[in-house]
Design a protein around this motif. Structure first.
Motif, PDB file in Angstrom:
ATOM      1  N   UNK A   1       0.797  -1.277   0.154  1.00  0.00           N
ATOM      2  CA  UNK A   1       0.069   0.067  -0.175  1.00  0.00           C
ATOM      3  C   UNK A   1       0.803   1.271   0.100  1.00  0.00           C
ATOM      4  N   UNK A   2       0.525   2.342  -0.749  1.00  0.00           N
ATOM      5  CA  UNK A   2       1.189   3.481  -0.888  1.00  0.00           C
ATOM      6  C   UNK A   2       0.507   4.486   0.064  1.00  0.00           C
ATOM      7  N   UNK A   3       0.985   5.826   0.168  1.00  0.00           N
ATOM      8  CA  UNK A   3       0.261   6.797   1.080  1.00  0.00           C
ATOM      9  C   UNK A   3      -1.065   7.143   0.124  1.00  0.00           C
ATOM     10  N   UNK A   4      -1.049   6.968  -1.121  1.00  0.00           N
ATOM     11  CA  UNK A   4      -2.124   7.408  -1.840  1.00  0.00           C
ATOM     12  C   UNK A   4      -3.258   6.497  -1.607  1.00  0.00           C
ATOM     13  N   UNK A   5      -2.991   5.154  -1.375  1.00  0.00           N
ATOM     14  CA  UNK A   5      -3.876   4.046  -1.337  1.00  0.00           C
ATOM     15  C   UNK A   5      -4.713   4.277   0.010  1.00  0.00           C
ATOM     16  N   UNK A   6      -3.750   4.635   0.985  1.00  0.00           N
ATOM     17  CA  UNK A   6      -4.551   4.836   2.469  1.00  0.00           C
ATOM     18  C   UNK A   6      -5.289   6.049   2.383  1.00  0.00           C
ATOM     19  N   UNK A   7      -4.730   6.983   1.724  1.00  0.00           N
ATOM     20  CA  UNK A   7      -5.460   8.141   1.677  1.00  0.00           C
ATOM     21  C   UNK A   7      -6.820   8.324   0.959  1.00  0.00           C
ATOM     22  N   UNK A   8      -6.861   7.291  -0.305  1.00  0.00           N
ATOM     23  CA  UNK A   8      -8.153   7.185  -0.900  1.00  0.00           C
ATOM     24  C   UNK A   8      -8.861   6.066  -0.312  1.00  0.00           C
ATOM     25  N   UNK A   9      -8.396   5.410   0.585  1.00  0.00           N
ATOM     26  CA  UNK A   9      -9.190   4.556   1.225  1.00  0.00           C
ATOM     27  C   UNK A   9      -9.917   5.153   2.488  1.00  0.00           C
ATOM     28  N   UNK A  10      -9.171   6.163   3.320  1.00  0.00           N
ATOM     29  CA  UNK A  10      -9.851   7.045   4.216  1.00  0.00           C
ATOM     30  C   UNK A  10     -10.864   8.018   3.797  1.00  0.00           C
ATOM     31  N   UNK A  11     -10.511   8.411   2.590  1.00  0.00           N
ATOM     32  CA  UNK A  11     -11.682   9.451   2.044  1.00  0.00           C
ATOM     33  C   UNK A  11     -12.786   8.495   1.779  1.00  0.00           C
ATOM     34  N   UNK A  12     -12.713   7.417   1.138  1.00  0.00           N
ATOM     35  CA  UNK A  12     -13.905   6.812   0.506  1.00  0.00           C
ATOM     36  C   UNK A  12     -14.485   6.368   1.586  1.00  0.00           C
ATOM     37  N   UNK A  13     -14.062   5.995   2.814  1.00  0.00           N
ATOM     38  CA  UNK A  13     -15.003   5.514   3.990  1.00  0.00           C
ATOM     39  C   UNK A  13     -15.753   6.613   4.580  1.00  0.00           C
ATOM     40  N   UNK A  14     -14.991   7.865   4.591  1.00  0.00           N
ATOM     41  CA  UNK A  14     -15.659   9.114   5.166  1.00  0.00           C
ATOM     42  C   UNK A  14     -16.862   9.657   4.159  1.00  0.00           C
ATOM     43  N   UNK A  15     -16.633   9.255   3.011  1.00  0.00           N
ATOM     44  CA  UNK A  15     -17.568   9.763   1.904  1.00  0.00           C
ATOM     45  C   UNK A  15     -18.876   8.957   1.836  1.00  0.00           C
ATOM     46  N   UNK A  16     -18.545   7.643   1.977  1.00  0.00           N
ATOM     47  CA  UNK A  16     -19.782   6.783   1.524  1.00  0.00           C
ATOM     48  C   UNK A  16     -21.099   6.853   1.982  1.00  0.00           C
ATOM     49  N   UNK A  17     -21.219   7.505   3.200  1.00  0.00           N
ATOM     50  CA  UNK A  17     -22.771   7.692   3.997  1.00  0.00           C
ATOM     51  C   UNK A  17     -22.665   9.214   4.108  1.00  0.00           C
ATOM     52  N   UNK A  18     -21.733  10.177   3.448  1.00  0.00           N
ATOM     53  CA  UNK A  18     -21.843  11.443   3.799  1.00  0.00           C
ATOM     54  C   UNK A  18     -23.113  12.248   3.465  1.00  0.00           C
ATOM     55  N   UNK A  19     -23.857  11.607   2.451  1.00  0.00           N
ATOM     56  CA  UNK A  19     -25.092  12.170   2.037  1.00  0.00           C
ATOM     57  C   UNK A  19     -26.056  12.050   3.143  1.00  0.00           C
ATOM     58  N   UNK A  20     -26.206  11.203   4.172  1.00  0.00           N
ATOM     59  CA  UNK A  20     -26.980  10.970   5.064  1.00  0.00           C
ATOM     60  C   UNK A  20     -27.054  12.002   6.083  1.00  0.00           C
ATOM     61  N   UNK A  21     -25.958  12.702   6.150  1.00  0.00           N
ATOM     62  CA  UNK A  21     -25.862  13.918   7.000  1.00  0.00           C
ATOM     63  C   UNK A  21     -26.393  15.125   6.441  1.00  0.00           C
ATOM     64  N   UNK A  22     -26.895  15.083   5.352  1.00  0.00           N
ATOM     65  CA  UNK A  22     -27.433  16.385   4.647  1.00  0.00           C
ATOM     66  C   UNK A  22     -28.310  17.163   5.660  1.00  0.00           C
ATOM     67  N   UNK A  23     -28.082  18.433   5.802  1.00  0.00           N
ATOM     68  CA  UNK A  23     -29.109  19.328   6.751  1.00  0.00           C
ATOM     69  C   UNK A  23     -30.411  19.570   5.931  1.00  0.00           C
ATOM     70  N   UNK A  24     -31.289  20.084   6.438  1.00  0.00           N
ATOM     71  CA  UNK A  24     -32.707  20.595   5.725  1.00  0.00           C
ATOM     72  C   UNK A  24     -32.371  21.729   5.047  1.00  0.00           C
ATOM     73  N   UNK A  25     -31.384  22.664   5.312  1.00  0.00           N
ATOM     74  CA  UNK A  25     -30.799  23.860   4.431  1.00  0.00           C
ATOM     75  C   UNK A  25     -30.203  23.284   3.435  1.00  0.00           C
TER      76      UNK A  25
END
Length: 207
Positions: free
Chosen positions: A70-94
């Motif tokens: 694994x490269x730093x890019x791999x670890x970074x991409x994995x981390x971002x993907x995990x945090x993004x996968x459900x981010x739409x569920x946190x959409x606010x009313x506004x």
């Protein structure tokens, strides 16, 4: 952020990318720290800890031999993907009202995907929802009462309005997560939180 020791060690091999990855998490932290999900009141918590646990599970699924590659890019991409996968569920009313505002251009469709503009997608969804049968209404709302279009002011949203909007977000959460990655998190009045401006355009290039 508490990455596992192994992943953190790999990421630190590229200090610039490591810094950008940690800054990403700090930007998204306030947005997902509130365990209350406006449009998903019955869902389990999807907080920072939830995402870190998923990241840990991903780490545990990686074999030792693969981990060494694994490269730093791999670890970074994995981390971002995990945090993004459900981010739409946190959409606010506004944020939702900003997303479907036809006067806002930040979240226009990505041309290559041929998606409908958000306000058109919402209009079509409402047209469909008004024709739902009793079985579908009960599955979404717990009762067969026909739906009404939500009000234009968030303060007037009822629980039923939020459940209706939640079903729309659920259907489109993959598309929305992608657009959040590209254009930022929708907020009141068209404001957005840009999550990736700390990354260089050569994000995937190892230094």
């Amino acid at each position: 952020m508490n990455l596992s020791h192994d992943l953190e060690t790999i990421l630190k091999n590229n200090p610039k990318q490591s810094s950008a990855t940690h800054l990403f998490i700090e930007k998204v932290r306030p947005y997902i720290s509130n365990e209350s999900l406006p449009f998903f009141p019955e869902y389990t918590q999807h907080s920072i800890q939830h995402n870190l646990e998923i990241l840990q599970t991903c780490h545990e699924l990686v074999t030792k031999a693969s981990l060494e590659k694994l490269s730093p890019s791999d670890v970074s991409a994995l981390t971002l993907a995990v945090f993004l996968h459900d981010i739409a569920m946190h959409l606010t009313e506004d944020g939702f009202l900003s997303l479907i505002d036809p006067n806002q251009t930040k979240w226009n469709p990505i041309a290559a995907f041929h998606d409908k503009p958000w306000h058109i997608a919402w209009f079509d969804y409402l047209s469909e929802a008004k024709r739902w049968d009793d079985r579908k209404l009960i599955s979404v709302f717990g009762e067969p009462e026909p739906i009404k279009e939500p009000p234009s002011k968030t303060i007037d949203f009822t629980l039923r309005d939020k459940l209706l909007i939640g079903e729309f977000i659920r259907r489109n959460h993959g598309r929305l997560a992608h657009q959040i990655a590209l254009s930022g998190i929708p907020g009141a009045g068209g404001n957005n939180i840009n999550l990736f401006n700390d990354f260089d355009s050569d994000y995937s290039t190892e230094q």
